[in-house]
Design an enzyme around this catalytic site. Sequence first.
Site: not given
Length: 273
Positions: A49, A120, A158
């Site tokens: 990321e 995300k 994540c």
Amino acid sequence: MSDSAPGQPLAIAAAQFAPVADKAVNLAAIADLVRIGAARDARLVVLPEYSSYFVDPFDDSLVRNAETLTGPFVAALTELAGAHGIVIVAGLLEQAEDGRRVRNTVVAVDRSGVVARYRKLHLYDAFGQRESDWVEPGRLEPPETFVVDGVRFGLMTCYDVRFPEVARTLADAGADVFAIPAEWVRGPLKEHHWRTLLHARAIENTAYVIAADHPPPLGVGNSMVVDPQGVEIAAIGTTTDIVVAHVDPALIERVRRVNPALRLRRMSVTPVD
């Protein structure tokens, strides 16, 4: 998996490095890791990321260094992917609509350009952090998947790993491998959470997981590949490195035949806005 015979094992690589607040330095590190992965016959390399640009703590430089998906960072990844004949998955800062925040975006890139992108969904407003002050959350959209040598991949990022629904929507879209760029922040029990959640997402979806993190001191490291039975088949410790493992379509088919959890479930995922 289809009813046809499964394909040959596919080499994939997780690459671990610490992006900094300098795009040129990051691209040089990425080029070195991709070159090593390709030399080891990897057909796909997953990077962390925020691979394009990262600063801790976040500040206004994020917006100044955000790009479009046709910008120079993605163009450089496309050139690298073409030079080595592979697919590259990496996180980047993408320009957001509101002009004061950025998007935390992951792209999968081959020689033709972006073949899938993911923004995300779940921002890291936890453990004393406030990612949403700087990052615009992704919209609820159908998952974009892509295929490498007959194996279908899906993307997530994540903190999304803490939400099993994200992985399940990828499984519903046919993904056999979840590619997860991350910057998993260190803290009490965080290494344990990281490992446990990656294994859980693999087991419950009978899918491979490949996750690439930042090394310490900011990340936990421990980038890894986990197979559909939850077995950690390759991993990196706490250094800058790359590790190669193989996705075996025959194993996916065998595990899903013995443990048909996806087929036997009685609930589906319903998005909540």
